[in-house]
Design a protein around this motif. Structure first.
Motif, PDB file in Angstrom:
ATOM      1  N   ARG A 101       0.875  -1.035  -0.677  1.00  0.00           N
ATOM      2  CA  ARG A 101      -0.288   0.466   0.106  1.00  0.00           C
ATOM      3  C   ARG A 101       1.288   1.170  -0.306  1.00  0.00           C
ATOM      4  O   ARG A 101       1.903   1.392   0.615  1.00  0.00           O
ATOM      5  CB  ARG A 101      -0.456  -0.164   1.521  1.00  0.00           C
ATOM      6  N   THR A 102      -0.218   1.787  -1.141  1.00  0.00           N
ATOM      7  CA  THR A 102       1.477   3.384  -0.882  1.00  0.00           C
ATOM      8  C   THR A 102       1.581   4.181   0.275  1.00  0.00           C
ATOM      9  O   THR A 102       2.685   4.787   0.560  1.00  0.00           O
ATOM     10  CB  THR A 102       1.091   4.259  -1.515  1.00  0.00           C
ATOM     11  N   HIS A 119       2.630   0.560 -10.747  1.00  0.00           N
ATOM     12  CA  HIS A 119       1.664   1.434  -9.403  1.00  0.00           C
ATOM     13  C   HIS A 119       0.263  -0.042 -10.010  1.00  0.00           C
ATOM     14  O   HIS A 119      -0.458  -0.148 -11.462  1.00  0.00           O
ATOM     15  CB  HIS A 119       1.066   2.518  -9.245  1.00  0.00           C
ATOM     16  N   SER A 121      -4.179   0.407  -8.495  1.00  0.00           N
ATOM     17  CA  SER A 121      -5.335   0.002  -7.602  1.00  0.00           C
ATOM     18  C   SER A 121      -6.316  -1.259  -7.246  1.00  0.00           C
ATOM     19  O   SER A 121      -6.196  -1.684  -8.252  1.00  0.00           O
ATOM     20  CB  SER A 121      -6.363   1.929  -8.095  1.00  0.00           C
ATOM     21  N   TYR A 125      -7.228   0.955  -2.031  1.00  0.00           N
ATOM     22  CA  TYR A 125      -6.098   1.567  -2.487  1.00  0.00           C
ATOM     23  C   TYR A 125      -5.322   1.437  -2.701  1.00  0.00           C
ATOM     24  O   TYR A 125      -5.289   0.269  -4.696  1.00  0.00           O
ATOM     25  CB  TYR A 125      -6.093   0.384  -1.013  1.00  0.00           C
ATOM     26  N   GLU A 126      -4.212   1.724  -2.765  1.00  0.00           N
ATOM     27  CA  GLU A 126      -3.111   2.443  -4.223  1.00  0.00           C
ATOM     28  C   GLU A 126      -2.072   1.433  -3.361  1.00  0.00           C
ATOM     29  O   GLU A 126      -1.985   1.590  -2.445  1.00  0.00           O
ATOM     30  CB  GLU A 126      -3.009   3.482  -4.405  1.00  0.00           C
ATOM     31  N   TYR A 127      -1.531   0.912  -4.357  1.00  0.00           N
ATOM     32  CA  TYR A 127      -0.798  -0.144  -4.491  1.00  0.00           C
ATOM     33  C   TYR A 127       0.906   0.046  -5.282  1.00  0.00           C
ATOM     34  O   TYR A 127       0.268   1.062  -6.278  1.00  0.00           O
ATOM     35  CB  TYR A 127      -0.873  -1.480  -4.774  1.00  0.00           C
TER      36      TYR A 127
END
Length: 138
Positions: A101-102, A119, A121, A125-127
């Protein structure tokens, strides 16, 4: 603290409780969980933190690192991460990697992980894919 293989159902319960509290247990299962090794950190017989690791040739992906909410910041996830790094060194693996997770990248950077250009989503969540490479001489 004891780090050892952990019953799968306990890992699922921890994932749900920490990472997706509004979801059911089925939601936190990974398609390849049966191929994984599920590791936990215990204190006084209680499961505090978990991770699942998956071997892909000479690379290991770890997934779903989760620590009980009331025990975060006390070194349990760090101990699991160090255990994994030691394992990679002992086995002379090429790479450890994860979908981070960012908002957690600083944690992984402390252990020598670097961000890649990948990258994505998922589930709100952004990863970012992070990796730590190893080089061993033959």
């Amino acid at each position: 603290m004891i780090i050892t293989e952990t019953p799968y159902q306990d890992v699922l319960n921890m994932r749900r409780q920490v990472m997706y509290p509004g979801k059911d247990t089925e939601f936190v299962k990974l398609p390849d969980d049966e191929q994984g090794l599920h590791i936990g950190a215990y204190e006084n017989g209680e499961l505090i933190s978990v991770m699942s690791i998956f071997l892909h040739g000479r690379d290991v992906q770890f997934r779903k690192l989760a620590t009980r909410n009331d025990m975060q910041g006390k070194g349990f996830a760090s101990a699991l991460m160090q255990w994994l790094i030691d394992y990679a060194n002992d086995m002379k693996l090429n790479r450890l990697w994860c979908n981070a997770r960012t908002n957690a990248t600083d944690f992984y950077k402390k252990f020598g992980y670097e961000e890649t250009d990948e990258h994505f989503s998922q589930n709100g969540y952004e990863y970012i894919v992070m990796e730590r490479k190893f080089q061993f001489q033959n």
